[in-house]
Write a protein that holds these residues in place. Structure first.
Motif, PDB file in Angstrom:
ATOM      1  N   GLU A  40      45.631  51.368  -6.637  1.00 55.14           N
ATOM      2  CA  GLU A  40      46.099  50.027  -6.910  1.00 55.14           C
ATOM      3  C   GLU A  40      47.487  49.735  -6.988  1.00 55.14           C
ATOM      4  O   GLU A  40      47.910  48.595  -6.366  1.00 55.14           O
ATOM      5  CB  GLU A  40      45.399  49.659  -8.345  1.00 55.14           C
ATOM      6  CG  GLU A  40      44.038  49.603  -8.673  1.00 55.14           C
ATOM      7  CD  GLU A  40      43.564  49.498 -10.067  1.00 55.14           C
ATOM      8  OE1 GLU A  40      42.293  49.006 -10.252  1.00 55.14           O
ATOM      9  OE2 GLU A  40      44.140  49.809 -10.791  1.00 55.14           O
ATOM     10  N   GLN A  96      35.074  52.649  -9.021  1.00 54.89           N
ATOM     11  CA  GLN A  96      34.776  51.364  -8.080  1.00 54.89           C
ATOM     12  C   GLN A  96      35.989  50.628  -8.045  1.00 54.89           C
ATOM     13  O   GLN A  96      36.216  49.798  -7.132  1.00 54.89           O
ATOM     14  CB  GLN A  96      33.697  50.779  -8.836  1.00 54.89           C
ATOM     15  CG  GLN A  96      32.242  51.365  -8.590  1.00 54.89           C
ATOM     16  CD  GLN A  96      31.284  50.557  -8.987  1.00 54.89           C
ATOM     17  OE1 GLN A  96      31.583  49.335  -9.833  1.00 54.89           O
ATOM     18  NE2 GLN A  96      29.869  50.854  -9.026  1.00 54.89           N
ATOM     19  N   ARG A  97      37.134  50.931  -8.908  1.00 53.82           N
ATOM     20  CA  ARG A  97      38.388  50.459  -8.640  1.00 53.82           C
ATOM     21  C   ARG A  97      38.905  50.702  -7.162  1.00 53.82           C
ATOM     22  O   ARG A  97      39.713  49.763  -6.740  1.00 53.82           O
ATOM     23  CB  ARG A  97      39.305  50.796  -9.821  1.00 53.82           C
ATOM     24  CG  ARG A  97      38.931  49.987 -11.026  1.00 53.82           C
ATOM     25  CD  ARG A  97      39.618  50.579 -12.165  1.00 53.82           C
ATOM     26  NE  ARG A  97      40.907  50.788 -12.157  1.00 53.82           N
ATOM     27  CZ  ARG A  97      41.780  51.530 -13.062  1.00 53.82           C
ATOM     28  NH1 ARG A  97      41.018  52.205 -13.944  1.00 53.82           N
ATOM     29  NH2 ARG A  97      43.005  51.615 -12.664  1.00 53.82           N
ATOM     30  N   ARG A 100      37.346  48.505  -4.436  1.00 56.56           N
ATOM     31  CA  ARG A 100      38.156  47.007  -4.692  1.00 56.56           C
ATOM     32  C   ARG A 100      39.647  47.021  -4.325  1.00 56.56           C
ATOM     33  O   ARG A 100      39.992  46.116  -3.691  1.00 56.56           O
ATOM     34  CB  ARG A 100      37.995  46.672  -5.974  1.00 56.56           C
ATOM     35  CG  ARG A 100      36.285  46.451  -6.673  1.00 56.56           C
ATOM     36  CD  ARG A 100      36.293  45.751  -7.937  1.00 56.56           C
ATOM     37  NE  ARG A 100      34.812  46.222  -8.385  1.00 56.56           N
ATOM     38  CZ  ARG A 100      34.078  45.284  -8.067  1.00 56.56           C
ATOM     39  NH1 ARG A 100      34.241  44.117  -7.381  1.00 56.56           N
ATOM     40  NH2 ARG A 100      32.760  45.253  -8.588  1.00 56.56           N
ATOM     41  N   GLN A 103      39.665  46.591  -0.749  1.00 58.51           N
ATOM     42  CA  GLN A 103      39.257  45.173  -0.208  1.00 58.51           C
ATOM     43  C   GLN A 103      40.683  44.241  -0.322  1.00 58.51           C
ATOM     44  O   GLN A 103      40.626  43.234   0.468  1.00 58.51           O
ATOM     45  CB  GLN A 103      38.162  44.696  -1.072  1.00 58.51           C
ATOM     46  CG  GLN A 103      37.536  43.440  -0.492  1.00 58.51           C
ATOM     47  CD  GLN A 103      36.721  43.621   0.821  1.00 58.51           C
ATOM     48  OE1 GLN A 103      36.342  44.751   1.089  1.00 58.51           O
ATOM     49  NE2 GLN A 103      36.292  42.697   1.354  1.00 58.51           N
ATOM     50  N   ARG A 104      41.472  44.616  -1.084  1.00 58.87           N
ATOM     51  CA  ARG A 104      42.660  43.822  -1.105  1.00 58.87           C
ATOM     52  C   ARG A 104      44.035  44.127  -0.447  1.00 58.87           C
ATOM     53  O   ARG A 104      44.836  43.642  -0.318  1.00 58.87           O
ATOM     54  CB  ARG A 104      43.107  43.718  -2.722  1.00 58.87           C
ATOM     55  CG  ARG A 104      42.019  43.230  -3.842  1.00 58.87           C
ATOM     56  CD  ARG A 104      42.696  43.064  -5.359  1.00 58.87           C
ATOM     57  NE  ARG A 104      42.939  44.174  -5.656  1.00 58.87           N
ATOM     58  CZ  ARG A 104      42.275  45.057  -6.482  1.00 58.87           C
ATOM     59  NH1 ARG A 104      40.900  44.543  -6.774  1.00 58.87           N
ATOM     60  NH2 ARG A 104      42.623  46.202  -7.075  1.00 58.87           N
TER      61      ARG A 104
END
Length: 272
Positions: A40, A96-97, A100, A103-104
């Motif tokens: 992230e 699952q982060r 995601r 995707q960003r």
């Protein structure tokens, strides 16, 4: 300066970001808050840096990524601990982060698959836009072999890469395939010698990064959106981005360079 203990190492190679999974002792298993947070935070950093045009993801040691930590499965520890409802929550708030975060991600990203990509490791490769494999690579959607399902989105990802029939065969058998078979079915776009893998991936990333950075980001966004949009929705999004693109300094520079018969120099002005 590299943080040798970071779960993912980050290096700049000109306009290319080189990301290396850094857990060789677990064959780069995807587990733990530090790993999820690293994806992230690194992707946010890449998104904010318009001097970067592409990224390469590879693994340290002999594996690309072994997926989940089977030792933790045996001990019912970590993300595999608790009741069925608690485990579902662990997946949502844990591994699952990673999809995601992908995707960003605005940058094109290439998987340089240096060794086995197993289970969630196979899905991690599928999250990348392009996959290049060393001859030492192996791929397996192997969740059924340990009595579970692809909890990281693999059943959504894999058919979009290799088609429904081949994805079903891989997911239902759980069997591993080698790099040449991966090339044959379109899971990877090329296979190279192990010693040439990183150079090949970085060279391709460099050719991508030579293009206007904002146009690359918009193109990637259109490709991602097209997975779920109708044609009318895709055309509308393309028109909106195209309107913006025509007003960038990089577009003006590209057109000027075309008529001047010279290489373009991108990133020289505002609005790039």
């Amino acid at each position: 300066m590299l943080d040798a203990d970071a779960p993912i190492l980050f290096e700049r190679r000109g306009a290319v970001a080189l990301l290396t999974l850094n857990r060789p002792a677990t064959r780069n298993a995807l587990d733990g808050e530090a790993m999820y947070a690293a994806f992230e935070s690194l992707f946010e950093q890449l998104n904010a840096d318009l001097s970067l045009g592409a990224a390469v993801l590879t693994g340290s040691g002999s594996a690309f990524c072994s997926g989940g930590d089977v030792a933790q499965m045996r001990e019912r520890a970590g993300m595999f601990a608790g009741s069925p409802q608690e485990i579902a929550g662990n997946y949502r708030q844990g591994i699952q982060r990673i999809p995601r975060a992908f995707q960003r991600l605005h940058l094109p990203i290439i998987a340089a698959v240096n060794g086995p990509a197993i289970g969630a490791g196979n899905d991690l490769a599928c999250l990348c836009d392009i996959r290049i494999a060393a001859t030492t690579a192996r791929f397996a959607e192997s969740f059924v072999k340990v009595g579970i399902v692809p909890g990281d989105g693999g059943c959504w990802l894999l058919p979009r890469v290799v088609g429904a029939s081949r994805a079903a065969e891989l997911a239902f058998t759980g069997e591993a395939i080698d790099a040449q078979e991966a090339l044959r079915i379109g899971l990877v776009s090329r296979v190279v010698a192990p010693e040439a893998l990183l150079d090949e991936a970085l060279a391709l990333a460099g050719r991508i990064a030579a293009n206007p950075p904002q146009a690359l980001r918009w193109t990637k966004q259109l490709l991602l959106q097209a997975r779920t949009e109708s044609l009318d929705e895709a055309l509308d999004a393309a028109a909106r981005f195209q309107g913006l693109a025509h007003h960038t300094a990089d577009h003006a520079e590209a057109v000027a360079a075309f008529f001047d018969k010279r290489p373009p120099r991108f990133g020289q002005g505002e609005g790039t």
